[in-house]
Each structure stands twice: as C-alpha cells, then as structure tokens.
Motif scaffolding. Structure first.
Motif, PDB file in Angstrom:
ATOM      1  N   GLU A   1      34.392 -15.510  -0.379  1.00  0.00           N
ATOM      2  CA  GLU A   1      34.473 -16.188  -1.682  1.00  0.00           C
ATOM      3  C   GLU A   1      35.180 -17.517  -1.555  1.00  0.00           C
ATOM      4  OE1 GLU A   1      34.587 -12.016  -4.167  1.00  0.00           O
ATOM      5  OE2 GLU A   1      36.280 -13.394  -4.282  1.00  0.00           O
ATOM      6  N   GLU A   2      34.633 -18.359  -0.759  1.00  0.00           N
ATOM      7  CA  GLU A   2      35.275 -19.630  -0.479  1.00  0.00           C
ATOM      8  C   GLU A   2      34.836 -20.704  -1.458  1.00  0.00           C
ATOM      9  OE1 GLU A   2      31.348 -19.685   1.030  1.00  0.00           O
ATOM     10  OE2 GLU A   2      32.944 -18.239   1.239  1.00  0.00           O
ATOM     11  N   THR A   3      35.533 -21.797  -1.443  1.00  0.00           N
ATOM     12  CA  THR A   3      35.257 -22.946  -2.298  1.00  0.00           C
ATOM     13  C   THR A   3      34.191 -23.830  -1.681  1.00  0.00           C
ATOM     14  OG1 THR A   3      37.538 -22.924  -3.064  1.00  0.00           O
ATOM     15  CG2 THR A   3      36.327 -24.987  -3.335  1.00  0.00           C
ATOM     16  N   LEU A   4      33.366 -24.417  -2.528  1.00  0.00           N
ATOM     17  CA  LEU A   4      32.417 -25.429  -2.085  1.00  0.00           C
ATOM     18  C   LEU A   4      33.037 -26.807  -2.266  1.00  0.00           C
ATOM     19  CD1 LEU A   4      30.384 -23.083  -2.130  1.00  0.00           C
ATOM     20  CD2 LEU A   4      28.741 -24.647  -3.171  1.00  0.00           C
ATOM     21  N   TYR A   5      32.853 -27.665  -1.259  1.00  0.00           N
ATOM     22  CA  TYR A   5      33.313 -29.042  -1.320  1.00  0.00           C
ATOM     23  C   TYR A   5      32.087 -29.937  -1.384  1.00  0.00           C
ATOM     24  CZ  TYR A   5      37.782 -27.075   0.066  1.00  0.00           C
ATOM     25  OH  TYR A   5      38.935 -26.331   0.106  1.00  0.00           O
ATOM     26  N   PHE A   6      32.039 -30.788  -2.408  1.00  0.00           N
ATOM     27  CA  PHE A   6      30.859 -31.602  -2.658  1.00  0.00           C
ATOM     28  C   PHE A   6      31.062 -33.050  -2.255  1.00  0.00           C
ATOM     29  CE2 PHE A   6      27.913 -29.038  -5.172  1.00  0.00           C
ATOM     30  CZ  PHE A   6      28.698 -27.970  -5.570  1.00  0.00           C
ATOM     31  N   GLY A   7      29.960 -33.693  -1.851  1.00  0.00           N
ATOM     32  CA  GLY A   7      29.919 -35.126  -1.722  1.00  0.00           C
ATOM     33  C   GLY A   7      29.706 -35.755  -3.096  1.00  0.00           C
ATOM     34  N   SER A   8      29.687 -37.077  -3.135  1.00  0.00           N
ATOM     35  CA  SER A   8      29.570 -37.770  -4.420  1.00  0.00           C
ATOM     36  C   SER A   8      28.122 -38.015  -4.832  1.00  0.00           C
ATOM     37  CB  SER A   8      30.353 -39.079  -4.390  1.00  0.00           C
ATOM     38  OG  SER A   8      29.890 -39.888  -3.335  1.00  0.00           O
ATOM     39  N   GLY A   9      27.174 -37.647  -3.982  1.00  0.00           N
ATOM     40  CA  GLY A   9      25.785 -37.632  -4.413  1.00  0.00           C
ATOM     41  C   GLY A   9      24.955 -38.825  -3.998  1.00  0.00           C
ATOM     42  N   THR A  10      23.644 -38.606  -3.968  1.00  0.00           N
ATOM     43  CA  THR A  10      22.643 -39.666  -3.801  1.00  0.00           C
ATOM     44  C   THR A  10      21.775 -39.650  -5.044  1.00  0.00           C
ATOM     45  OG1 THR A  10      22.549 -39.544  -1.380  1.00  0.00           O
ATOM     46  CG2 THR A  10      20.609 -40.420  -2.518  1.00  0.00           C
ATOM     47  N   ARG A  11      21.682 -40.800  -5.695  1.00  0.00           N
ATOM     48  CA  ARG A  11      20.838 -40.897  -6.900  1.00  0.00           C
ATOM     49  C   ARG A  11      19.468 -41.403  -6.491  1.00  0.00           C
ATOM     50  NH1 ARG A  11      21.433 -40.816 -12.309  1.00  0.00           N
ATOM     51  NH2 ARG A  11      23.711 -40.696 -12.138  1.00  0.00           N
ATOM     52  N   LEU A  12      18.479 -40.581  -6.752  1.00  0.00           N
ATOM     53  CA  LEU A  12      17.101 -40.924  -6.374  1.00  0.00           C
ATOM     54  C   LEU A  12      16.340 -41.455  -7.585  1.00  0.00           C
ATOM     55  CD1 LEU A  12      14.661 -40.834  -4.428  1.00  0.00           C
ATOM     56  CD2 LEU A  12      14.304 -38.469  -5.144  1.00  0.00           C
ATOM     57  N   THR A  13      15.696 -42.596  -7.396  1.00  0.00           N
ATOM     58  CA  THR A  13      14.807 -43.172  -8.404  1.00  0.00           C
ATOM     59  C   THR A  13      13.432 -43.343  -7.789  1.00  0.00           C
ATOM     60  OG1 THR A  13      16.636 -44.373  -9.434  1.00  0.00           O
ATOM     61  CG2 THR A  13      14.400 -45.124  -9.946  1.00  0.00           C
ATOM     62  N   VAL A  14      12.418 -42.869  -8.481  1.00  0.00           N
ATOM     63  CA  VAL A  14      11.040 -42.987  -7.976  1.00  0.00           C
ATOM     64  C   VAL A  14      10.245 -43.894  -8.911  1.00  0.00           C
ATOM     65  CG1 VAL A  14       8.974 -41.731  -7.321  1.00  0.00           C
ATOM     66  CG2 VAL A  14      11.207 -40.687  -7.003  1.00  0.00           C
ATOM     67  N   LEU A  15       9.701 -44.953  -8.340  1.00  0.00           N
ATOM     68  CA  LEU A  15       8.968 -45.955  -9.144  1.00  0.00           C
ATOM     69  C   LEU A  15       7.489 -45.647  -9.217  1.00  0.00           C
ATOM     70  CD1 LEU A  15      10.747 -49.127  -7.755  1.00  0.00           C
ATOM     71  CD2 LEU A  15      11.300 -47.830  -9.816  1.00  0.00           C
TER      72      LEU A  15
ATOM     73  N   LEU B   1      18.936 -44.395  -3.768  1.00  0.00           N
ATOM     74  CA  LEU B   1      17.692 -44.425  -3.002  1.00  0.00           C
ATOM     75  C   LEU B   1      16.542 -44.660  -3.960  1.00  0.00           C
ATOM     76  CD1 LEU B   1      16.208 -44.015  -0.323  1.00  0.00           C
ATOM     77  CD2 LEU B   1      16.272 -41.554  -0.732  1.00  0.00           C
ATOM     78  N   ILE B   2      15.786 -45.716  -3.709  1.00  0.00           N
ATOM     79  CA  ILE B   2      14.632 -46.039  -4.543  1.00  0.00           C
ATOM     80  C   ILE B   2      13.388 -45.919  -3.688  1.00  0.00           C
ATOM     81  CG2 ILE B   2      13.518 -47.795  -5.966  1.00  0.00           C
ATOM     82  CD1 ILE B   2      16.308 -48.970  -6.474  1.00  0.00           C
ATOM     83  N   GLY B   3      12.416 -45.168  -4.179  1.00  0.00           N
ATOM     84  CA  GLY B   3      11.190 -44.979  -3.427  1.00  0.00           C
ATOM     85  C   GLY B   3       9.970 -45.069  -4.319  1.00  0.00           C
ATOM     86  N   GLN B   4       8.831 -45.094  -3.666  1.00  0.00           N
ATOM     87  CA  GLN B   4       7.558 -45.128  -4.378  1.00  0.00           C
ATOM     88  C   GLN B   4       6.999 -43.718  -4.488  1.00  0.00           C
ATOM     89  OE1 GLN B   4       6.199 -47.975  -5.605  1.00  0.00           O
ATOM     90  NE2 GLN B   4       7.921 -49.175  -4.817  1.00  0.00           N
ATOM     91  N   GLU B   5       6.212 -43.502  -5.514  1.00  0.00           N
ATOM     92  CA  GLU B   5       5.574 -42.196  -5.686  1.00  0.00           C
ATOM     93  C   GLU B   5       4.730 -41.885  -4.439  1.00  0.00           C
ATOM     94  OE1 GLU B   5       3.352 -41.889  -9.318  1.00  0.00           O
ATOM     95  OE2 GLU B   5       3.899 -39.788  -9.524  1.00  0.00           O
ATOM     96  N   GLY B   6       4.860 -40.668  -3.933  1.00  0.00           N
ATOM     97  CA  GLY B   6       4.119 -40.247  -2.744  1.00  0.00           C
ATOM     98  C   GLY B   6       4.836 -40.520  -1.430  1.00  0.00           C
ATOM     99  N   GLN B   7       5.914 -41.252  -1.480  1.00  0.00           N
ATOM    100  CA  GLN B   7       6.642 -41.625  -0.265  1.00  0.00           C
ATOM    101  C   GLN B   7       7.497 -40.448   0.239  1.00  0.00           C
ATOM    102  OE1 GLN B   7       9.001 -45.123  -0.919  1.00  0.00           O
ATOM    103  NE2 GLN B   7       9.481 -45.409   1.234  1.00  0.00           N
ATOM    104  N   LYS B   8       7.671 -40.420   1.552  1.00  0.00           N
ATOM    105  CA  LYS B   8       8.576 -39.439   2.171  1.00  0.00           C
ATOM    106  C   LYS B   8       9.952 -40.087   2.264  1.00  0.00           C
ATOM    107  CE  LYS B   8       8.796 -36.761   6.478  1.00  0.00           C
ATOM    108  NZ  LYS B   8       8.061 -36.490   7.731  1.00  0.00           N
ATOM    109  N   LEU B   9      10.967 -39.397   1.767  1.00  0.00           N
ATOM    110  CA  LEU B   9      12.312 -39.972   1.686  1.00  0.00           C
ATOM    111  C   LEU B   9      13.327 -39.000   2.264  1.00  0.00           C
ATOM    112  CD1 LEU B   9      12.007 -41.180  -2.017  1.00  0.00           C
ATOM    113  CD2 LEU B   9      11.882 -42.634   0.009  1.00  0.00           C
TER     114      LEU B   9
END
Lengths: 113, 114
Positions: free
Chosen positions: A99-113, A11-19
């Motif tokens: 005490e259960e295990t957490l299962y994770f997704g592979s993630g969203t990489r955020l870049t702000v320009l 996900l690429i966004g601009q500074e100040g943007q709602k994402l």
C-alpha cells in the motif's frame, strides 16, 4: 527525495500522427504508471510496469503502446493521435508491492490539431 | 466494479470558511482510501491515506474519516486558506487488486478567495 521528469511539457501533434511521451524517475522505484487526466473524469490508468521490461495494460490502453527500457524510464506512445485525445498525461512511480504512495510527475499536455 | 464519486466542482469559498468535499465509494472488497491534492502546474501528491475502517487521516489541517457503514470518506477543513486552492481527488485501492490500480474520483476543484 527524488523527482519524476516528464518530457515534453507540451506536445502538439497532427491527427493520425504517432507521438511519444517520456518519463524518467530517480527514486529507484520498481513500478511506474501512465495515467490520463481529463477534466471531469479523474485519472484513468493507461499502462503500468512492475519492473524493467514488464508491461501491464490498464483500463484505457487501446490506442497506446508503452515501453519500459530501463528501471528509471517509462515511455508512452500514442499510436495515432485523435482530436478527442487532448488531455494531460501523468507519469507516476511507486516503490513496489503493497500500500505504497504514488509519486507523480507534473504532466505532458497533449494537443491534437 | 470499483468506483469513487465526489463533490462536483468547482467549489468557491472565502478564506477562513469551512470546507467539506464529499466522497462516496463502491467496492465489494476492503479498500485503503486516499486523498490526493493537485496544485496548479504540478502532479497530484498524496495528502493522506487511511487503510482501516473507522480510522481518521489528517494532514495540513485536512481530515477525513473512513466510514465503512456509509461507504464515505469526506474531506474536511475548518478554515481554508488561499493556498489551499487546488484540485482534490478521492481514491481507493483494494488490497487484493493489481498493483497500482487506484480508482480515482473525478476530482473537485477548490477555489479560495482572499
């Protein structure tokens, strides 16, 4: 088994943007989480939700909103993106209490320009 | 508050050599301790967890002993493989804490050279 799907992957966004970042799980788990992953800082909890329509703040909730529209989905909104927010956002789920295990997704990489 | 400190990475090893990733924790309560592993392009996944002091956890050739006296949970493997290259996270959760409040260390990147 099940899977956690995060969209978008990048996900690429601009500074100040709602994402908005989205997460879906088909484990039928009650509890879902959003973590932020920064290099050298580990995983920090932003928001979690014990069940549908529940929201609980984590350690890093300022500047974020979350929404648990239904049991299988959990979205995270960056209210005003800042350049120092570039990170990987990880969604996770767990069965519920205990005490259960957490299962994770592979993630969203955020870049702000 | 609760905290976890682990070996700073990256750790670079040749295939077949032994691995130790140190993990120390601070808490005033009685935690369950975890090791999670994150392979490139994936989310973290549980390697193993140990709920009781003085017990050992193991998986895929990795092991760690919950040492309450030393407040440590060091990860070890006798002979690493290239496929072990990943980031390893030590974590704790107190039984009395709010659900999901895992406290993670900063992560240790392991690079195994063939």
């Amino acid at each position: 088994g099940g899977i956690i799907t995060q969209t978008p992957k990048f996900l690429i966004g601009q500074e100040g943007q709602k994402l908005t970042l989205k997460c879906q799980q088909n484990f039928n788990h009650d509890t879902m989480y959003w973590y932020r992953q920064d290099s050298g800082k580990g995983l920090r909890l932003i928001y979690y939700s014990i069940t549908e329509n529940d929201l609980q703040k984590g350690d890093l909730s300022e500047g974020y909103d979350a929404s648990r529209e239904k049991k299988s989905s959990f979205s995270l909104t960056v209210t005003s993106a800042q350049k120092n927010e570039m990170a990987v956002f990880l969604c996770a789920s767990s069965i519920g209490l205990g005490e259960e295990t957490l299962y994770f997704g592979s993630g969203t990489r955020l870049t702000v320009l | 508050g609760d905290s976890v400190t682990q070996t700073e990475g990256p750790v670079t090893l040749s295939e077949g050599t032994s691995l130790t990733v140190n993990c120390s924790y601070e808490t005033k309560q009685y935690p369950t301790l975890f090791w999670y592993v994150q392979y490139p392009g994936e989310g973290p996944q549980l390697l193993f967890k140990v709920p009781k002091a003085n017990e050992k956890g193991s998986s895929r050739g990795f092991e760690a002993t919950y040492n309450k006296e030393a407040t440590s949970f060091h990860l070890q493997k006798a002979s690493v493989q290239e496929s072990d290259s990943a980031v390893y996270y030590c974590a704790l959760r107190n039984r009395g804490s709010a659900l999901g409040r895992l406290h993670f260390g900063a992560g240790t990147q392991l690079i195994v050279i063939p």
